[in-house]
Design a protein around this motif. Sequence first.
Motif, PDB file in Angstrom:
ATOM      1  N   GLU A  42       0.819  -1.222   0.000  1.00 24.66           N
ATOM      2  CA  GLU A  42       0.000   0.000   0.000  1.00 24.66           C
ATOM      3  C   GLU A  42       0.850   1.268   0.000  1.00 24.66           C
ATOM      4  O   GLU A  42       0.425   2.303  -0.503  1.00 24.66           O
ATOM      5  N   LYS A  45       2.971   2.840  -3.970  1.00 27.57           N
ATOM      6  CA  LYS A  45       2.179   3.110  -5.161  1.00 27.57           C
ATOM      7  C   LYS A  45       2.462   4.451  -5.852  1.00 27.57           C
ATOM      8  O   LYS A  45       1.993   4.671  -6.958  1.00 27.57           O
ATOM      9  N   CYS A  53       5.423   1.902 -12.990  1.00 30.38           N
ATOM     10  CA  CYS A  53       4.599   0.884 -12.340  1.00 30.38           C
ATOM     11  C   CYS A  53       4.852  -0.526 -12.867  1.00 30.38           C
ATOM     12  O   CYS A  53       5.076  -0.723 -14.054  1.00 30.38           O
ATOM     13  N   GLU A  67      -0.924  -6.715  -7.655  1.00 25.97           N
ATOM     14  CA  GLU A  67      -1.080  -5.331  -7.233  1.00 25.97           C
ATOM     15  C   GLU A  67      -0.100  -4.485  -8.032  1.00 25.97           C
ATOM     16  O   GLU A  67       1.021  -4.915  -8.302  1.00 25.97           O
ATOM     17  N   CYS A 103      -0.132   4.552 -14.253  1.00 25.27           N
ATOM     18  CA  CYS A 103      -0.031   5.588 -13.229  1.00 25.27           C
ATOM     19  C   CYS A 103      -1.217   6.536 -13.424  1.00 25.27           C
ATOM     20  O   CYS A 103      -1.329   7.207 -14.452  1.00 25.27           O
ATOM     21  N   CYS A 108       0.065   4.187  -8.699  1.00 28.15           N
ATOM     22  CA  CYS A 108       0.088   2.989  -9.538  1.00 28.15           C
ATOM     23  C   CYS A 108      -1.222   2.233  -9.341  1.00 28.15           C
ATOM     24  O   CYS A 108      -1.636   1.974  -8.216  1.00 28.15           O
ATOM     25  N   THR A 109      -1.871   1.926 -10.450  1.00 26.45           N
ATOM     26  CA  THR A 109      -3.134   1.193 -10.405  1.00 26.45           C
ATOM     27  C   THR A 109      -3.051   0.008 -11.361  1.00 26.45           C
ATOM     28  O   THR A 109      -2.247  -0.004 -12.291  1.00 26.45           O
ATOM     29  N   THR A 111      -5.522  -2.887 -13.631  1.00 29.63           N
ATOM     30  CA  THR A 111      -6.825  -3.370 -14.087  1.00 29.63           C
ATOM     31  C   THR A 111      -6.626  -4.747 -14.687  1.00 29.63           C
ATOM     32  O   THR A 111      -5.612  -5.023 -15.337  1.00 29.63           O
TER      33      THR A 111
END
Length: 121
Positions: A42, A45, A53, A67, A103, A108-109, A111
Amino acid sequence: MKKLSFFTIICAFAAVACGCASSTAVRTRDADLVAKYQQTLEQSKACETDADCVAVSKGCCLCDGQEAVNKKFQNKLDKQREKACGVGPCTLQMCYTDIDVACVNHVCTGTLKPMSSYIPQ
């Protein structure tokens, strides 16, 4: 007499093998280290661009998913995960966990990749 010698050799070999096996401790998951790994995920990021990322495992098993984190933390996370997870078995099952990373708003995400990207054409 030859049968007795062969039997003695087999028994001696088995005793040595059992002794070696019992001296090797199997590392299992450490709940505190797993929690620390999750916390580091967590906190890892922050990013500026998509290239910052990468995807890493969310947990100890592949089916836990992935993640998106900053690649600067990848080595640290890999080492933390190895210590936290040990060599305990995971359920062997088909799971779908690959993600595309990006990003978004300096975070950082990830999908889920479309299933079509895995189907050979």
